[in-house]
Design a protein around this motif. Structure first.
Motif, mmCIF file in Angstrom:
data_model
loop_
_atom_site.group_PDB
_atom_site.id
_atom_site.type_symbol
_atom_site.label_atom_id
_atom_site.label_comp_id
_atom_site.label_asym_id
_atom_site.label_seq_id
_atom_site.Cartn_x
_atom_site.Cartn_y
_atom_site.Cartn_z
ATOM 1 N N LEU A 1 0.827 -1.200 0.000
ATOM 2 C CA LEU A 1 0.000 0.000 0.000
ATOM 3 C C LEU A 1 0.868 1.259 0.000
ATOM 4 N N GLU A 2 2.131 1.100 -0.347
ATOM 5 C CA GLU A 2 3.025 2.250 -0.479
ATOM 6 C C GLU A 2 2.939 2.793 -1.898
ATOM 7 N N ARG A 3 3.031 4.092 -2.008
ATOM 8 C CA ARG A 3 3.017 4.795 -3.295
ATOM 9 C C ARG A 3 1.766 4.494 -4.113
ATOM 10 N N ILE A 4 0.624 4.457 -3.412
ATOM 11 C CA ILE A 4 -0.645 4.299 -4.118
ATOM 12 C C ILE A 4 -1.055 5.647 -4.701
ATOM 13 N N HIS A 5 -1.912 5.609 -5.687
ATOM 14 C CA HIS A 5 -2.434 6.829 -6.288
ATOM 15 C C HIS A 5 -3.942 6.836 -6.049
ATOM 16 N N ILE A 6 -4.421 7.769 -5.253
ATOM 17 C CA ILE A 6 -5.843 7.831 -4.926
ATOM 18 C C ILE A 6 -6.607 8.416 -6.104
ATOM 19 N N LEU A 7 -7.633 7.683 -6.537
ATOM 20 C CA LEU A 7 -8.458 8.105 -7.665
ATOM 21 C C LEU A 7 -9.741 8.780 -7.206
ATOM 22 N N GLU A 8 -10.315 8.277 -6.127
ATOM 23 C CA GLU A 8 -11.626 8.776 -5.710
ATOM 24 C C GLU A 8 -11.839 8.527 -4.221
ATOM 25 N N ILE A 9 -12.452 9.493 -3.573
ATOM 26 C CA ILE A 9 -12.871 9.354 -2.178
ATOM 27 C C ILE A 9 -14.334 9.747 -2.106
ATOM 28 N N SER A 10 -15.145 8.853 -1.564
ATOM 29 C CA SER A 10 -16.576 9.124 -1.406
ATOM 30 C C SER A 10 -16.926 9.002 0.067
ATOM 31 N N HIS A 11 -17.268 10.129 0.657
ATOM 32 C CA HIS A 11 -17.684 10.142 2.058
ATOM 33 C C HIS A 11 -19.202 10.004 2.073
ATOM 34 N N LEU A 12 -19.674 8.772 2.162
ATOM 35 C CA LEU A 12 -21.081 8.470 1.980
ATOM 36 C C LEU A 12 -21.946 8.856 3.173
ATOM 37 N N SER A 13 -21.378 8.771 4.353
ATOM 38 C CA SER A 13 -22.091 9.133 5.576
ATOM 39 C C SER A 13 -21.037 9.353 6.652
ATOM 40 N N PRO A 14 -21.437 9.836 7.830
ATOM 41 C CA PRO A 14 -20.439 10.016 8.894
ATOM 42 C C PRO A 14 -19.764 8.711 9.309
ATOM 43 N N THR A 15 -20.388 7.568 9.005
ATOM 44 C CA THR A 15 -19.841 6.282 9.426
ATOM 45 C C THR A 15 -19.285 5.446 8.280
ATOM 46 N N ASN A 16 -19.196 6.016 7.069
ATOM 47 C CA ASN A 16 -18.755 5.240 5.906
ATOM 48 C C ASN A 16 -17.968 6.105 4.926
ATOM 49 N N ILE A 17 -16.855 5.553 4.438
ATOM 50 C CA ILE A 17 -16.073 6.212 3.395
ATOM 51 C C ILE A 17 -15.552 5.142 2.438
ATOM 52 N N ASP A 18 -15.554 5.455 1.151
ATOM 53 C CA ASP A 18 -15.000 4.578 0.122
ATOM 54 C C ASP A 18 -13.791 5.267 -0.492
ATOM 55 N N ILE A 19 -12.720 4.507 -0.679
ATOM 56 C CA ILE A 19 -11.502 5.033 -1.281
ATOM 57 C C ILE A 19 -11.084 4.100 -2.411
ATOM 58 N N VAL A 20 -10.959 4.654 -3.614
ATOM 59 C CA VAL A 20 -10.522 3.893 -4.789
ATOM 60 C C VAL A 20 -9.121 4.377 -5.148
ATOM 61 N N PHE A 21 -8.221 3.430 -5.363
ATOM 62 C CA PHE A 21 -6.828 3.803 -5.626
ATOM 63 C C PHE A 21 -6.162 2.805 -6.552
ATOM 64 N N GLU A 22 -5.061 3.256 -7.161
ATOM 65 C CA GLU A 22 -4.211 2.412 -7.985
ATOM 66 C C GLU A 22 -3.041 1.941 -7.135
ATOM 67 N N LEU A 23 -2.703 0.678 -7.261
ATOM 68 C CA LEU A 23 -1.506 0.153 -6.617
ATOM 69 C C LEU A 23 -0.292 0.500 -7.470
ATOM 70 N N ASN A 24 0.875 0.453 -6.882
ATOM 71 C CA ASN A 24 2.094 0.693 -7.660
ATOM 72 C C ASN A 24 2.722 -0.623 -8.113
ATOM 73 N N VAL A 25 2.029 -1.741 -7.873
ATOM 74 C CA VAL A 25 2.518 -3.059 -8.277
ATOM 75 C C VAL A 25 1.421 -3.809 -9.029
ATOM 76 N N MET A 26 1.855 -4.749 -9.828
ATOM 77 C CA MET A 26 0.936 -5.639 -10.540
ATOM 78 C C MET A 26 1.226 -7.063 -10.082
ATOM 79 N N PRO A 27 0.239 -7.947 -10.201
ATOM 80 C CA PRO A 27 0.500 -9.339 -9.833
ATOM 81 C C PRO A 27 1.557 -9.953 -10.753
ATOM 82 N N ASP A 28 2.319 -10.888 -10.194
ATOM 83 C CA ASP A 28 3.337 -11.584 -10.978
ATOM 84 C C ASP A 28 3.260 -13.069 -10.637
ATOM 85 N N PRO A 29 2.814 -13.881 -11.560
ATOM 86 C CA PRO A 29 2.543 -13.574 -12.963
ATOM 87 C C PRO A 29 1.205 -12.863 -13.137
ATOM 88 N N LEU A 30 1.100 -12.157 -14.220
ATOM 89 C CA LEU A 30 -0.124 -11.444 -14.560
ATOM 90 C C LEU A 30 -1.188 -12.459 -14.985
#
Length: 133
Positions: free
Chosen positions: A24-53
């Motif tokens: 979770l290092e060097r992630i790139h945050i794409l979107e944050i949705s604060h849906l309610s005081p008790t819920n938040i969604d965070i969408v991000f890109e990882l800096n790694v890909m699975p190996d093997p792809l």
């Protein structure tokens, strides 16, 4: 414990990444949705890909792995401890997920200089989205 162990359902990530948990290092945050005081969604890109792809990812020329996590509390406890949402676009971040008590997970997202962007406490973490672009 690995951060994926805190997820309600982690089979998809473990099936793709196996024993090599994505950082979770060097992630790139794409979107944050604060849906309610008790819920938040965070969408991000990882800096790694699975190996093997995975074959389908390779066939579609996947360039980046995208994960969306939903953080929420079962009671009415607000999720944020701190939020500094005045952040420049395209900043890379580091996310830390750790157990604070038997049921609360502490999540801290910082920029690469160590300045906190978001700090929150959540009862549950679930996968909102998992795939590639």
């Amino acid at each position: 414990m690995m951060w994926t162990d805190y997820l309600i359902e982690n089979k998809a990530i473990k099936a793709i990444f196996g024993d090599k948990e994505p950082s979770l290092e060097r992630i790139h945050i794409l979107e944050i949705s604060h849906l309610s005081p008790t819920n938040i969604d965070i969408v991000f890109e990882l800096n790694v890909m699975p190996d093997p792809l995975p074959k389908r990812w390779a066939a579609n020329r996947a360039k980046v792995c995208v994960i969306g996590l939903s953080f929420y509390n079962k009671d009415n406890t607000p999720i944020f401890n701190y939020a500094n949402l005045n952040i420049e676009q395209n900043n890379q971040m580091t996310m830390e997920i750790e157990m604070e008590s038997t049921d609360k997970k502490r999540v801290v997202i910082r920029n690469l200089k160590g300045v906190s962007f978001i700090e929150l406490k959540a009862d549950f973490l679930s996968i909102l989205r998992f795939g590639y672009r």
